[in-house]
Design an enzyme around this catalytic site. Structure first.
Site, short mmCIF file in Angstrom:
data_model
loop_
_atom_site.label_atom_id
_atom_site.label_comp_id
_atom_site.label_asym_id
_atom_site.label_seq_id
_atom_site.Cartn_x
_atom_site.Cartn_y
_atom_site.Cartn_z
N HIS A 58 -22.73 8.84 -0.07
CA HIS A 58 -22.68 7.77 -1.38
C HIS A 58 -21.93 6.20 -1.25
CE1 HIS A 58 -23.16 11.36 -4.59
NE2 HIS A 58 -23.90 11.21 -3.33
N CYS A 96 -2.02 6.85 9.62
CA CYS A 96 -1.05 6.74 8.92
C CYS A 96 0.13 8.02 8.55
CB CYS A 96 -0.77 5.31 7.87
SG CYS A 96 -1.36 5.77 6.40
N HIS A 140 -26.80 4.37 -4.80
CA HIS A 140 -25.60 4.53 -4.55
C HIS A 140 -26.17 2.83 -3.52
CE1 HIS A 140 -24.83 8.20 -4.83
NE2 HIS A 140 -26.13 8.59 -4.03
N ASP A 200 -0.25 3.53 12.48
CA ASP A 200 1.18 2.96 12.86
C ASP A 200 2.27 4.40 14.26
OD1 ASP A 200 1.83 5.75 11.33
OD2 ASP A 200 2.84 3.90 10.15
N THR A 249 0.03 9.28 5.36
CA THR A 249 -0.11 9.89 4.46
C THR A 249 -1.83 9.00 4.24
OG1 THR A 249 0.86 7.76 2.74
CG2 THR A 249 1.46 9.32 2.76
C1 RB5 Z 1 5.89 5.53 7.60
O1 RB5 Z 1 6.89 6.15 7.24
C2 RB5 Z 1 4.56 5.06 6.42
O2 RB5 Z 1 4.95 4.98 5.24
C3 RB5 Z 1 3.20 5.08 6.61
O3 RB5 Z 1 3.20 5.73 8.00
C4 RB5 Z 1 2.24 5.08 5.72
O4 RB5 Z 1 2.06 6.71 5.21
C5 RB5 Z 1 2.34 4.52 4.54
O5 RB5 Z 1 1.53 4.28 3.55
#
Ligand code: RB5
Length: 156
Positions: free
Chosen positions: A102, A69, A137, A12, A71
């Site tokens: 694994h 993304c 595994h 994203d 996180t």
């Molecule tokens: C975008 O703001 C953020 O929510 C997205 O990139 C991600 O971290 C979602 O899990």
């Protein structure tokens, strides 16, 4: 001459910069990278891009993929909805090694807002170069696949 392995990648807006860096790194490693977006920093919804890679891996069009993304959590949740996808969110090199040895992770997920370029590249290199160990595994992955089949039967 052998055909380079193709790998799918998407992000994203929050992962776009890291996605581009990782795509360049994978190309330098000799892989054929198919970039499924996003290609600018306008705010988008991560499922709209994650689905492209997750579905392509799930259906066997690509053996593996990378998702980024902010996180990495949203992309992980999304990708693991797909049959045969084993998506692993990693934050360190040891985990990047283990998820191949694994778990035979076929999608690597990164948090673009958390990681520096150096650690991201090291994790990607480790995941690409490490081999799945099989044996016990594989038995464990077979159990997950059985549960996945049962769950899908229940959903239909
Ligand atoms: C975008 O703001 C953020 O929510 C997205 O990139 C991600 O971290 C979602 O899990």
């Amino acid at each position: 001459m052998t055909t380079p392995e193709k790998i799918a990648i998407a992000s994203d807006h929050a992962g776009r910069e890291m996605k581009d860096e990782v795509a360049d790194f994978l190309r330098k490693m000799g892989l054929h990278v198919v970039d499924m977006g996003v290609n600018d920093d306008t705010s988008v919804d991560y499922p709209d891009y994650g689905v492209l890679v997750a579905r392509a891996v799930s259906e066997g069009e690509f053996a593996r993929g990378v998702l980024v993304c902010g996180t990495g959590v949203g992309m992980s949740i999304l990708a693991n909805k797909f049959p045969r996808v084993r998506a692993a969110l990693v934050n360190n090199v040891y985990t990047a090694k283990m998820v191949k040895e694994h778990n035979n992770a076929n999608i690597l997920v990164l948090g673009g807002r958390l990681l520096g370029k150096g650690i991201a590249e090291e994790m990607v290199r480790t995941w690409i170069e490490t081999k799945f160990l099989g044996g016990r595994h594989q038995r464990r992955l077979d159990k997950i696949a059985d549960i996945e089949s049962e769950t899908m039967k229940g959903a239909s």
